[in-house]
Design a protein around this motif. Structure first.
Motif, mmCIF file in Angstrom:
data_model
loop_
_atom_site.group_PDB
_atom_site.id
_atom_site.type_symbol
_atom_site.label_atom_id
_atom_site.label_comp_id
_atom_site.label_asym_id
_atom_site.label_seq_id
_atom_site.Cartn_x
_atom_site.Cartn_y
_atom_site.Cartn_z
ATOM 1 N N ALA A 41 22.848 23.212 29.748
ATOM 2 C CA ALA A 41 23.432 23.861 30.024
ATOM 3 C C ALA A 41 25.025 24.190 29.603
ATOM 4 O O ALA A 41 25.263 23.064 29.006
ATOM 5 C CB ALA A 41 23.681 23.667 32.003
ATOM 6 N N ALA A 42 25.268 25.215 29.528
ATOM 7 C CA ALA A 42 26.547 25.383 29.178
ATOM 8 C C ALA A 42 28.005 24.272 30.215
ATOM 9 O O ALA A 42 28.089 24.075 31.348
ATOM 10 C CB ALA A 42 27.649 26.605 29.322
ATOM 11 N N LYS A 43 29.190 24.488 29.477
ATOM 12 C CA LYS A 43 29.706 22.834 29.938
ATOM 13 C C LYS A 43 31.114 23.300 29.718
ATOM 14 O O LYS A 43 31.407 25.220 29.091
ATOM 15 C CB LYS A 43 29.895 21.562 29.667
ATOM 16 C CG LYS A 43 28.607 20.708 29.736
ATOM 17 C CD LYS A 43 28.948 19.482 29.176
ATOM 18 C CE LYS A 43 28.752 19.866 27.853
ATOM 19 N NZ LYS A 43 29.174 18.477 26.974
ATOM 20 N N ALA A 77 46.141 17.722 17.380
ATOM 21 C CA ALA A 77 45.657 16.241 16.683
ATOM 22 C C ALA A 77 44.029 17.609 16.542
ATOM 23 O O ALA A 77 43.791 17.560 14.910
ATOM 24 C CB ALA A 77 44.872 15.760 17.441
ATOM 25 N N ASP A 78 43.802 19.234 16.731
ATOM 26 C CA ASP A 78 43.184 19.722 17.209
ATOM 27 C C ASP A 78 43.238 21.253 17.179
ATOM 28 O O ASP A 78 42.980 21.041 18.236
ATOM 29 C CB ASP A 78 41.582 18.861 17.444
ATOM 30 C CG ASP A 78 40.694 19.936 16.521
ATOM 31 O OD1 ASP A 78 41.070 21.619 15.886
ATOM 32 O OD2 ASP A 78 39.100 19.652 16.855
ATOM 33 N N PRO A 79 44.398 21.859 16.263
ATOM 34 C CA PRO A 79 44.303 23.139 16.877
ATOM 35 C C PRO A 79 42.803 24.054 17.211
ATOM 36 O O PRO A 79 43.254 25.034 17.968
ATOM 37 C CB PRO A 79 44.874 23.941 16.067
ATOM 38 C CG PRO A 79 44.890 23.271 14.629
ATOM 39 C CD PRO A 79 44.822 21.558 15.274
ATOM 40 N N HIS A 80 41.563 23.978 17.419
ATOM 41 C CA HIS A 80 40.545 24.054 17.134
ATOM 42 C C HIS A 80 40.052 23.493 18.476
ATOM 43 O O HIS A 80 38.660 23.865 18.138
ATOM 44 C CB HIS A 80 40.339 24.184 16.127
ATOM 45 C CG HIS A 80 40.230 25.288 14.581
ATOM 46 N ND1 HIS A 80 39.854 26.132 14.545
ATOM 47 C CD2 HIS A 80 41.305 25.161 13.711
ATOM 48 C CE1 HIS A 80 40.208 27.140 13.760
ATOM 49 N NE2 HIS A 80 41.523 26.117 13.401
ATOM 50 N N GLU A 130 32.012 26.329 22.139
ATOM 51 C CA GLU A 130 30.882 26.128 21.117
ATOM 52 C C GLU A 130 29.879 25.031 21.613
ATOM 53 O O GLU A 130 29.511 24.711 21.141
ATOM 54 C CB GLU A 130 31.506 26.388 19.321
ATOM 55 C CG GLU A 130 31.800 27.486 18.922
ATOM 56 C CD GLU A 130 32.268 27.015 17.752
ATOM 57 O OE1 GLU A 130 32.037 25.860 16.881
ATOM 58 O OE2 GLU A 130 32.500 28.517 16.922
ATOM 59 N N GLN A 131 30.538 24.301 22.321
ATOM 60 C CA GLN A 131 29.866 23.841 23.127
ATOM 61 C C GLN A 131 29.363 22.622 22.443
ATOM 62 O O GLN A 131 28.791 21.548 21.920
ATOM 63 C CB GLN A 131 28.738 24.032 23.752
ATOM 64 C CG GLN A 131 28.690 25.267 24.828
ATOM 65 C CD GLN A 131 29.425 24.645 26.339
ATOM 66 O OE1 GLN A 131 29.604 23.635 26.505
ATOM 67 N NE2 GLN A 131 30.561 25.685 26.906
#
Length: 705
Positions: A2-4, A347-350, A357-358
């Motif tokens: 299931a998508a979170k 720390a993580d701009p992505h 993208e789960q």
């Protein structure tokens, strides 16, 4: 599956602006503009990368409406003149290219206008503020005090008259017009953090008796006039919101949540399209610098955000160490509408793209070390301990190599793993050699003492496992092995060596070096432990290794709450990062801990803002701190020393742990160079640089190979 994260991925309407998801970059002062305040390539690359990473809203920090007047840091973004519009438009266009919206946080520093202090201009204020006492400068190391961005002389004040107030409103309105012309989508009026508007809102700093002081409504009058002027100048297509303190910690009388709710309602009635919740503090109190707007405690400001959300009919943004999973739950529960992230986006701009993208397990985690915000105090540009690309996006990003190479990386600590990961991502064939039976190096032990370190340890392990890096454990790097592998280049990341300093009594059986301490906790074989630890303790440690317990920092942290092979009284010799983290770890497990060192002040290796918190917290835990110690000697069941005044001291010690003596070691790199290999040295082998040094050296080496 299931998508979170369905709540975080929903769009949000903020007045005339719709944002594609509920994740935003909170405004941060990053000192990446040009010297004259204009937006150049560096600030553009920084914000473009955030937009490329999938965030819905990018907010530029501290954009000065009267720059250089009212500035609080060097290389701050300016919006005080039409000449700044082209640069602002370039940044806006770059953000828009990747589907994000962009806002400018319009700002005047007022009482905390550091640049005005440094350049001798008077600080604008509603009234003369009362003095605040605290220990802020006590947290600076001697070598840092001379670098600190603090005034060297007296501070001048200018209590604002009505003409000044009119001028300020005009400045904010002109800034709004420039933002509109630059194509900026939203404006955040900064009315928190001790800046000029906040000093009017706070009963602590506003002692006026005219229509701008006295009652809560009068204290809010300036804010409401600015909201009206900004809305008019920005036009109907630009969203306008306000950043408000939900509380002032350590100030009496200060802003309370009741004040904050009232201010939020007044702002909504004046035309604000949203409210950003934050907090402020007595800035003279060192521990509070990580106890309000950039908290150490997870979710510290969520309660205030929820209280404000219940009182208004416009969106509420919240920030302050909120993990995505926590934000997903709180948004679903109606506590706030937008997750505003600072440190996590450095720390993580992505992070937003990975959420969409789960793939939350691939998010490079913030370790809450305060490297980023500590830069402000020394007039330096922002940087991140775990992400060296932050503020160096153009120089250090991983790019596919034109010509494949074979590279051998020696050492499976953070410097080695990150070097291998980056080189593999470039398309190189990488072999990683580690002489022990597991990856992690000294980061394994650091993860036991400080839980956030385990996040970066596990992330590095996952990234290596998912990469094409060939990992060879229990493999000693030799010239013969390297010749058989025939690499084009070699990276040596074997870490520091730790020698026992020449301390009288250090050869006693109750004295442990850092390597011995690590080996005992991790269940590793070390011959010197046989005479220092009982057979039962060695067997328990070995059993932990065989069952895998000692390979999990989390399990070790829990197990050591019940049992450790130590007595009740422990002396740690070493007052730098490792010694203090160890002292904290032991104190939380019921030990009476004394820390002794020759250093005049403790905390080297800790970033300033974390040090400002850690030192008083250690004292609250009952840890005895003794810097500037001379003639340290280990006796029979005790440690003795002289203090700076020459007074002799002695502390009982069931065990003594020497947490110092680490230094770089390039001996293997030198041997391989002499054998004809092209060698690069990463991490602590070059000198102790902790996680930040390991990650940055890895990035620089990966670019260079």
């Amino acid at each position: 599956m299931a998508a979170k994260f369905t709540n975080l991925l929903q769009p949000l309407r903020i007045g005339p602006m719709e944002v594609k998801n509920r994740m935003g970059v909170t405004a941060m002062g990053v000192s990446l503009a040009e010297e004259d305040g204009s937006c150049g390539d560096r600030i553009l690359a920084y914000h473009r990368e955030q937009a490329r990473g999938g965030v819905g809203l990018v907010t530029m920090g501290v954009t000065g409406v009267a720059f250089p007047v009212g500035g609080n840091q060097l290389r701050q973004i300016a919006i005080s003149d039409d000449k700044y519009i082209p640069g602002l438009r370039r940044v806006a266009d770059a953000v828009h290219e990747h589907g994000a919206k962009i806002a400018a946080q319009i700002h005047h520093g007022g009482l905390v206008s550091t640049i005005d202090m440094m350049e001798g201009r008077p600080l604008w204020c509603p009234s003369v503020p009362p003095a605040e006492e605290g220990d802020f400068m006590d947290g600076f190391l001697p070598e840092e005090a001379s670098q600190a961005l603090v005034p060297k002389g007296g501070v001048q004040l200018k209590v604002m008259d009505k003409a000044d107030i009119e001028q300020l409103v005009t400045w904010f309105a002109a800034a709004a017009r420039r933002a509109r012309e630059a194509g900026i989508d939203g404006l955040e009026i900064h009315a928190g953090h001790g800046y000029l508007i906040q000093s009017f809102l706070s009963p602590f700093t506003n002692r006026r008796e005219d229509e701008y002081g006295g009652t809560p409504e009068n204290r809010a009058r300036l804010l409401l006039e600015i909201i009206g002027a900004v809305r008019e100048a920005a036009g109907p297509a630009v969203a306008v919101w306000v950043k408000l303190d939900g509380v002032e910690h350590g100030r009496k009388p200060g802003i309370t949540i009741e004040d904050a709710i009232r201010n939020a309602k007044l702002a909504e009635n004046a035309g604000a399209h949203a409210i950003v919740t934050t907090a402020y503090h007595n800035s003279a109190n060192g521990i509070l610098h990580s106890g309000s707007h950039t908290p150490q405690v997870p979710g510290l400001n969520v309660g205030n955000a929820a209280a404000i959300k219940a009182a208004v009919n416009i969106p509420v943004f919240c920030s302050g160490r909120i993990e995505p999973e926590m934000a997903e739950r709180h948004i679903g529960d109606g506590k706030f509408d937008m997750l505003y992230m600072g440190r996590k986006m450095l720390a993580d701009p992505h992070l937003p793209r990975k959420i969409a993208e789960q793939r939350p397990e691939d998010i490079l985690p913030c370790i809450y070390c305060y490297t980023c915000i500590s830069q402000i105090y020394f007039a330096k540009s922002v940087k991140c301990a775990v992400n060296p690309e932050t503020a160096d996006e153009n120089e250090l990003q991983i790019r596919p190599a034109a010509t494949p190479k074979k590279v051998v990386v020696i050492g499976g600590g953070p410097g080695g793993m990150e070097s291998a990961r980056r080189l593999s991502a470039k398309g190189y064939k990488v072999t990683l050699l580690e002489q022990s039976d597991r990856l992690g190096g000294t980061l394994q032990f650091a993860s036991i003492a400080y839980e956030p370190n385990e996040r970066i340890l596990n992330w590095l392990k996952r990234q290596i496992a998912a990469s094409k890096v060939e990992v060879r454990l229990e493999t000693k790097a030799t010239v013969e092995l390297l010749r058989s592998l025939a690499p084009d280049e070699v990276v040596v990341a074997t870490g520091a060596i730790r020698t026992m300093p020449p301390i009288p009594g250090s050869d006693r059986k109750n004295v442990f070096s850092g390597d011995e301490m690590r080996a005992m906790v991790l269940g590793d074989d070390l011959p010197s432990l046989k005479g220092k630890v009982s057979w039962t303790s060695r067997m328990a440690s070995k059993a932990g290794a065989l069952t895998g317990v000692t390979k999990s920092p989390e399990l070790i942290r829990e197990a050591t709450k019940a049992w450790m092979p130590f007595g009740d009284e422990i002396v740690v010799i070493g007052g730098e990062l490792v010694g203090l983290e160890l002292a904290e770890f032991l104190a939380h497990r019921g030990r009476k801990v004394t820390v002794v060192d020759e250093a005049p002040k403790f905390g080297a290796g800790l970033q300033l803002v974390r040090r400002l918190r850690m030192l008083p917290e250690l004292k609250e835990l009952g840890v005895a701190l003794h810097p500037a110690a001379a003639a340290i000697a280990i006796g029979d069941g005790n440690v003795s020393w002289r203090d700076a005044a020459g007074v002799q001291h002695k502390a009982d010690a069931d065990q003594v742990i020497v947490a110092k003596g680490a230094k770089g070691d390039t001996s293997l790199a030198d041997t391989l160079t002499e054998a004809g290999f092209k060698v690069h040295v990463a991490g602590d082998a070059n000198g102790v640089g902790y996680i930040e040094g390991a990650m940055r050296s890895a990035a620089e080496i990966a670019v260079g190979i």
